[in-house]
Scaffold this active site. Structure first.
Site, short mmCIF file in Angstrom:
data_model
loop_
_atom_site.label_atom_id
_atom_site.label_comp_id
_atom_site.label_asym_id
_atom_site.label_seq_id
_atom_site.Cartn_x
_atom_site.Cartn_y
_atom_site.Cartn_z
CE LYS A 33 -4.45 0.94 0.26
NZ LYS A 33 -5.60 0.10 -0.19
N GLY A 57 -5.63 2.64 -7.22
CA GLY A 57 -6.27 3.74 -6.50
C GLY A 57 -6.74 3.36 -5.11
CG ASP A 58 -7.39 3.37 -0.66
OD1 ASP A 58 -7.84 2.22 -0.58
OD2 ASP A 58 -7.50 4.18 0.29
CG ASN A 114 -14.48 3.80 -7.03
OD1 ASN A 114 -14.30 2.71 -6.49
ND2 ASN A 114 -14.66 3.90 -8.34
#
Ligand code: NDP
Ligand code: 2IT
Length: 445
Positions: free
Chosen positions: A126, A165-166, A241
Site C-alpha cells: 500500500k 487507486g484508493d 468510488n
C-alpha cells in the site's frame, strides 16, 4: 487472545510505536489465529507471524511540487511493500491529509490477507501521501502526481509492485501517474498500474468492482438467512468510488438506499438515492453531497452528525477507517440491522465488531467484502499480460465468481474452526493460512 500470540503482538506493537491503526489491524487478525497455531506449530517455529508483521520494504520520500500560484509545496510519499509470498506487491495509493506511516501499514497489512482470499497471484502492499487533492486544480494534481512518480517509478514494475487507486486516487490520478512512469522509463508497461482508462489498458468493471463486490458478498451472507437485497432498506457511508457503485448495485438488486454521506454531512432520501444525479454531482462536477440535496426534491441534508443514526436493515460503510464505533453499532442494532458489509478498510472499530457479533448481525469484514476491487485489478493485470480486453459481462461474471468464492472460503473456514457464521475468523484464517504456507515453502527470506 492466545498467550503465545499475545507475546508476539506486544513485541510488534513496541517495535512500531505511535501507529494506532496498524496496532488495531494486527490485534484484530491475531485474535483469530490461536486455533491455527494449535494445528500448525510449524508456523510458530518458523516465526511466520513475526515475519508477516515486518514489511519486506518501506519507502518514504519527499514529494516537491509547485501550486498554481508558483509556491513550492512539500508532501510526504509512502510505499510499503509488505509481503510478496503470493505475487508482486499489490495495493492502492491513498492521497488524503490524514495519511502517515501507521495508516499505510494498516492498509498494507490488511491487503496481504485480502489479496490471498481472492485466490489471485498477488502479494500485499500500500502507499500514498498526505497530499490533499480537495480544492486543487487538475494542473496541480498532475504536477503532484508527476513528482510522486518521479521517485516511485524506481520501486515498482509489472513483476515487482503494482499500485492502484484508493481514497483520493481515481482514474484521473492513475492517468497522470502512468504518463510519468512511461515517460521516465520509456516503456509502455501496462501491468505496472491498475485502474487505468479503458482505451489505454484498463479493465471494464474495475471502476465499479469494489462497490459491486461488496454488495455481491453481502448478498451471499443474506442468502444464508434465506433472504436477499430485494426490499432491504440500506444505508451507505461515503459518496466516493466505492459508495456510489455499492449504491448502484444494491438498487439493481431491489434495495432502497435511503442515505449516504461525505466528511461534511449526510443526505437522507426516502425515495431512494438518485444514482444518476449522485454520479453527476460527485464524479463529473467533483461537488459535495450538499449540492446533491439542494438539487433533489424530497431529500434532506444533515450537516455533521452520523449517517448511522438513520435506521436500516443493511449497512454498507464505504468511507474510511474507524467511522463506525460501538455506540453507532448499538444504535444500528436497536434499529433492526440484519447485515453489514464493509466496503471500506476497517471502518468498524473493534467495539463495533463485538456489538454486531454479539447481536448476531451478519458481519462481512473489509478484507473479504471489499476484495472485489483488487481482484478486478488482478483481472486487469491478466488482460494486460495477454494484450487482451474482455467484455463487461465476462469481467463482471469473473468478479461475481470470485466474490462468491471468497464468501465460501470464509464461511467454510469458520465452520472448520467451529465458529459458523464468524466471517472475521473465516477471513483472517483463510487468508493467513495461504500466505503462511507459501512463506514456509519459500524458506527464510
Ligand atoms: P474516494 O476518495 O472515492 O471516496 C472516499 C469517500 O469517503 C468520500 O465520500 C469521502 O468524503 C469519504 N471520506 C474519506 N475520508 C474520510 C474521513 N476521514 N472522514 C469522513 N469521510 C471520509 O475513495 P474510495 O471510495 O475509493 O474508498 C473508500 C474506502 O474504500 C476506503 O476505506 C478505501 O480504502 C476502501 N477501498 C477502496 C477500494 C477501491 O478500489 N477504490 C478497494 C477496496 C477498499 P469527502 O469527499 O468529504 O472526503
Ligand atoms: O484497498 C484496496 O483493496 C484497494 N484500494 C484496491 C487495490 C488494488 O490494487 O486494486
Amino acid at each position: 487472545m492466545d498467550a503465545r500470540l499475545e507475546a508476539i503482538r506486544d513485541t510488534v506493537l513496541a517495535r512500531n510505536p505511535g501507529e494506532a491503526e496498524f496496532h488495531q489491524a494486527i490485534t484484530e487478525v491475531f485474535e483469530s489465529l490461536g486455533p491455527v497455531h494449535d494445528r500448525h506449530p510449524e508456523f510458530l517455529e518458523a516465526a511466520i507471524l513475526e515475519r508477516l508483521c515486518e514489511p519486506e520494504r518501506q519507502i518514504i520520500f519527499r514529494v516537491p511540487w509547485t501550486d498554481d500560484a508558483g509556491r513550492v509545496q512539500i508532501n510526504r510519499g509512502f510505499r510499503v511493500e509488505f509481503n510478496s509470498a503470493l505475487g508482486p506487491y499489490k495495493g492502492g495509493l491513498r492521497f488524503h491529509p490524514s495519511v502517515y506511516l501507521g495508516i499505510v501499514k494498516f492498509l498494507g497489512f490488511e491487503q496481504i490477507f485480502k489479496n490471498a482470499l481472492t485466490g489471485m497471484p498477488i502479494g500485499g502492499g500500500k502507499g500514498g501521501s498526505d497530499f490533499d487533492p480537495r480544492g486543487r486544480s487538475d494542473a496541480e494534481v498532475m504536477r503532484f502526481c508527476q513528482s510522486f512518480m518521479t521517485e516511485l517509478y524506481r520501486h515498482i514494475g509489472e513483476y515487482t509492485d503494482v499500485p492502484a487507486g484508493d481514497i483520493g486516487v481515481g482514474g484521473r490520478e492513475i492517468g497522470y501517474l502512468f504518463g510519468q512512469y512511461k515517460r521516465i522509463t520509456n516503456r509502455y508497461e501496462s501491468g505496472v498500474l491498475t485502474g487505468k482508462g479503458i482505451s489505454w489498458g484498463g479493465s471494464l468493471v474495475r471502476p465499479e468492482a469494489t462497490g459491486f463486490g461488496t454488495v455481491i458478498f453481502t448478498q451471499e451472507m443474506l442468502k444464508t438467512r434465506a433472504t436477499s437485497f430485494d426490499g432491504q432498506r440500506v444505508v451507505v457511508s461515503g459518496s466516493g468510488n466505492v459508495a456510489i457503485n455499492a449504491i448502484a448495485k444494491a438498487q439493481a438488486l431491489g434495495a432502497t438506499v435511503v442515505a449516504c454521506s461525505d466528511s461534511s454531512g449526510y443526505v437522507v432520501d426516502e425515495a431512494g438515492i438518485d444514482i444518476v444525479l449522485l454520479r453527476e454531482v460527485k464524479e463529473v462536477e467533483r461537488g459535495r453531497l450538499k449540492d446533491y440535496a439542494e438539487r433533489r426534491g424530497g431529500a434532506s441534508y444533515v450537516e455533521g452528525g452520523s449517517v448511522w443514526d438513520v435506521n436500516a436493515t443493511v449497512a454498507l460503510p464505504c468511507a474510511t477507517q474507524n467511522e463506525l464505533d460501538g455506540d453507532a453499532a448499538a444504535r444500528l442494532v436497536r434499529n433492526g440491522l440484519l447485515a453489514l458489509g464493509e466496503g471500506a478498510n476497517m471502518p468498524s472499530t473493534r467495539d463495533a465488531v463485538a456489538v454486531f457479533q454479539e447481536a448476531g448481525v451478519l458481519f462481512g469484514p473489509g478484507k473479504a467484502a471489499n476484495a472485489g476491487g483488487v481482484a478486478t485489478s488482478a483481472l486487469e493485470m491478466q488482460q494486460n499480460a495477454s494484450r487482451d480486453s474482455w467484455s463487461f459481462e465476462h469481467t463482471e461474471e469473473r468478479l461475481t465468481e470470485i466474490m462468491v468464492g471468497i464468501h465460501h472460503r470464509c464461511a467454510s473456514t469458520a465452520d472448520e474452526y467451529g465458529d459458523p457464521g464468524n466471517y472475521v475468523l473465516g477471513a483472517n484464517i483463510g487468508g493467513f493460512v495461504k500466505v503462511a504456507d507459501a512463506m514456509l515453502a519459500q524458506g527464510l527470506i
